[in-house]
Design a protein around this motif. Structure first.
Motif, short mmCIF file in Angstrom:
data_model
loop_
_atom_site.label_atom_id
_atom_site.label_comp_id
_atom_site.label_asym_id
_atom_site.label_seq_id
_atom_site.Cartn_x
_atom_site.Cartn_y
_atom_site.Cartn_z
N THR A 234 0.82 -1.20 0.00
CA THR A 234 0.00 0.00 0.00
C THR A 234 0.86 1.25 0.00
N ARG A 235 0.58 2.13 -0.94
CA ARG A 235 1.23 3.43 -1.00
C ARG A 235 0.62 4.34 0.08
N PRO A 236 1.19 5.50 0.31
CA PRO A 236 0.59 6.43 1.27
C PRO A 236 -0.89 6.65 0.99
N ASP A 237 -1.71 6.38 2.00
CA ASP A 237 -3.17 6.39 1.79
C ASP A 237 -3.94 6.90 2.99
N THR A 238 -3.26 7.62 3.88
CA THR A 238 -3.93 8.09 5.09
C THR A 238 -3.45 9.48 5.48
N SER A 239 -4.36 10.28 6.00
CA SER A 239 -4.02 11.64 6.42
C SER A 239 -3.15 11.65 7.67
N ALA A 240 -2.92 10.48 8.25
CA ALA A 240 -2.01 10.40 9.40
C ALA A 240 -0.56 10.63 8.98
N LEU A 241 -0.29 10.58 7.69
CA LEU A 241 1.07 10.73 7.19
C LEU A 241 1.41 12.19 6.91
N VAL B 95 4.52 14.56 4.96
CA VAL B 95 5.43 14.34 3.83
C VAL B 95 6.55 15.38 3.83
N ARG B 96 7.78 14.88 3.65
CA ARG B 96 8.92 15.76 3.38
C ARG B 96 9.15 15.78 1.87
N PHE B 97 9.48 16.95 1.34
CA PHE B 97 9.72 17.05 -0.09
C PHE B 97 11.06 16.46 -0.49
N GLU B 98 11.98 16.35 0.45
CA GLU B 98 13.26 15.66 0.28
C GLU B 98 13.90 15.59 1.66
N PRO B 99 14.92 14.74 1.83
CA PRO B 99 15.55 14.62 3.15
C PRO B 99 16.01 15.97 3.69
N GLY B 100 15.77 16.18 4.97
CA GLY B 100 16.22 17.40 5.63
C GLY B 100 15.28 18.57 5.54
N TYR C 161 10.03 7.29 -2.70
CA TYR C 161 9.94 7.87 -1.35
C TYR C 161 10.36 6.80 -0.35
N GLU C 162 10.67 7.26 0.86
CA GLU C 162 11.07 6.34 1.93
C GLU C 162 10.27 6.65 3.18
N PRO C 163 9.87 5.58 3.92
CA PRO C 163 10.05 4.18 3.58
C PRO C 163 9.05 3.76 2.49
N GLU D 240 5.72 9.34 8.80
CA GLU D 240 6.48 10.28 7.99
C GLU D 240 6.93 9.61 6.70
N VAL D 241 6.74 10.31 5.59
CA VAL D 241 7.19 9.83 4.29
C VAL D 241 8.08 10.92 3.69
N THR D 242 9.22 10.51 3.14
CA THR D 242 10.18 11.46 2.59
C THR D 242 10.44 11.16 1.12
N MET D 243 10.20 12.13 0.26
CA MET D 243 10.53 11.99 -1.15
C MET D 243 12.05 11.97 -1.32
N LEU D 244 12.53 11.18 -2.25
CA LEU D 244 13.97 11.14 -2.47
C LEU D 244 14.48 12.46 -3.04
N HIS D 245 13.68 13.10 -3.89
CA HIS D 245 14.14 14.31 -4.55
C HIS D 245 13.03 15.35 -4.61
N ASP D 246 13.38 16.59 -4.32
CA ASP D 246 12.48 17.71 -4.58
C ASP D 246 12.85 18.25 -5.95
#
Length: 495
Positions: A335-342, A344-349, A450-452, A468-474
């Protein structure tokens, strides 16, 4: 390009001719299932009939452009095999044999834009000159549609042929062809206000792609002056005869192959019905072009004003609430991100952002035209590269599922393999036969990662393992830093 587009173009309008009336075409004159050029020339109103076919073909070409380019860009990734696998998620692996490129069905971007161009050629160059009933307004509309074929090709391909069995012409020529068609049409549309808005908007988009700052600004403002501060040009669809192709992969099909970037989830799916219209041009797009032109003129204050105006228009657009059954699965059935509990970071940091992911499956409310999470306060606080990043982000969010993002990324697709194999003037390795991918595009399918990658304990169920979900690249930061403004760095082959 061989003559294969011509017979299909002619056959496409058989039904349209039948609908015009008994004076249009005597079926007894046709000895085979295909209507001939001579039959059309003898029909009383062939331009009228062909124009109906041209309108329908533009709808197909637009849908095909969106399906292909949104997936090849960082807006969507592919789930399942319904689009020939997930090759579109790997820009550096794109070849002329990729399923959605080397196809003649409704998803084929190359085929459908070539078919649109060929139908426009046929109407304007062979039928209309002998049709005493053809009007200036009809010819202007036909030039608009042919110009849109050139524009879509010039934005997304390095080179394509524009006549039978000829070498490919570069994107710069395609865009100049679009400009010429739009300008010629605009000269004869003084009494057609709606078409004038379309043409001014198309010219603004074309000149942006060519890197002409002054012209892009002038036409964008002209479109706003003629259409109003909230104008919207949409392509209608018909669930019975001509459905919205992106909708099929966003909502209709069981696999729902088009899955959005987690940070774009709140905007998806936009087209909730088979007959949902697709925006072709809008006041928001013109404001974003004006903002880009202002930045090119070293006027950040003016750019901020235009960006905030675009945000305001988007906020006032319609929204729809519907029951979304999308389980948000990926190719591994996780399952991909599917809940408002998450968050999101646009990239690490970078900071975590709330409210980008909606609860699915379930009842969701999403924009039907445009939307964004960017605020006026964020625009006011930004300067330099950060302001340019917001321009790219606003273009990505507001113009989602309209076919603009691949061009902003600088990726150019190869022509279809069938063209290379059957056109005696084109060989593998020639301009336009290979994908062009800028160095700033990350390797493999990292545009979409994205990670994880697994957010539930059992992959598709159980408790969340993270909030928390983090995109690899902005990629908007990358574009701001590496490409700069498209209007200053158009990267047009042949220019």
């Amino acid at each position: 390009m061989t003559d294969r587009y011509r017979p299909l173009a002619v056959a496409t309008i058989v039904v349209a001719l039948a609908l015009v009336g008994c004076d249009a075409l005597d079926p007894s004159q046709v000895d085979n299932p295909r209507t001939t050029d001579e039959d059309l020339a003898q029909a009383e109103r062939p331009t009228t009939a062909l124009l109906d076919g041209l309108r329908a073909q533009f709808a197909r070409a637009l849908g095909a452009t969106i399906v292909t380019t949104e997936l090849a860009a960082d807006n969507y990734s592919v789930n399942g095999t319904g689009l020939g696998g997930n090759t579109l998620d790997f820009p550096n692996n794109l070849t002329p044999n990729v399923a959605v490129l080397n196809t003649t069905n409704q998803d084929g971007l190359y085929w459908n834009t070539q078919e649109l161009r060929a139908q426009g050629d046929f109407l304007l160059e062979e039928i209309a000159p002998g049709d005493d009933n053809a009007t200036a307004a009809q010819l202007a509309e036909a030039r608009y549609y042919r110009g849109m074929a050139f524009l879509l090709q010039g934005e997304n391909f390095g080179a394509v042929p524009t006549a039978a069995d000829t070498a490919a012409v570069p994107a710069a020529t395609l865009l100049d062809n679009a400009r010429a068609d739009f300008e010629a049409a605009l000269e004869s549309t003084a009494s057609d206000a709606d078409l004038a808005v379309r043409l001014n908007a198309a010219l603004a988009r074309t000149h942006r792609a060519l890197g002409n700052v002054g012209e892009a600004r002038s036409y964008a403002q002209a479109a706003l002056d003629a259409g109003g501060d909230a104008f919207l040009i949409e392509q209608p669809y018909d669930a019975d005869n001509l459905d919205n192709a992106p909708h099929d992969y966003l909502v209709q099909r069981s696999l729902q192959e088009m899955q959005p970037l987690p940070r774009l989830d709140f905007l998806d799916p936009k087209y909730v019905n088979e007959n949902s219209p697709i925006p072709v041009a809008s006041a928001e797009e013109m404001r974003l072009i004006l903002a880009e032109a202002a930045l090119a003129d070293d006027d950040p204050s003016g750019a901020r004003t235009e960006l905030k105006t675009a945000i305001g228009v988007a906020e006032d657009r319609g929204r729809v609430t519907f029951e979304d059954g999308d389980e948000r699965l990926n190719n591994a059935l996780n399952t991909r991100p599917d809940t408002s509990a998450l968050q999101v970071r646009f990239e690490p940091g970078t900071p975590l952002v709330d409210d980008l992911v909606l609860n699915r499956p379930g009842t969701v409310t999403t924009p039907t035209v445009s939307g964004t999470h960017v605020t006026a306060a964020q625009v006011d606080a930004a300067s330099g590269t950060d302001l340019l990043r917001l321009l790219y982000l606003l273009r990505q969010e507001i113009l989602l599922l309209e076919g603009h993002r691949l061009h902003d990324l600088g990726i150019r697709l190869p022509m279809m393999l069938r063209e290379i194999d059957t056109n005696p003037a084109i060989s593998a390795g020639d301009p336009g036969t290979e994908a062009s991918v800028p160095a700033w595009i990350p390797p493999q399918n990292e545009l979409d990662l994205y990670e994880p990658s697994i957010i539930y304990e059992n992959g598709d169920s159980g408790p969340l393992t993270t909030t928390e979900v983090t995109m690899l690249h902005d990629m908007n930061r990358v574009l701001a830093e590496e490409r700069g403004l498209v209007i200053e760095n158009p990267m047009v082959p042949g220019q």
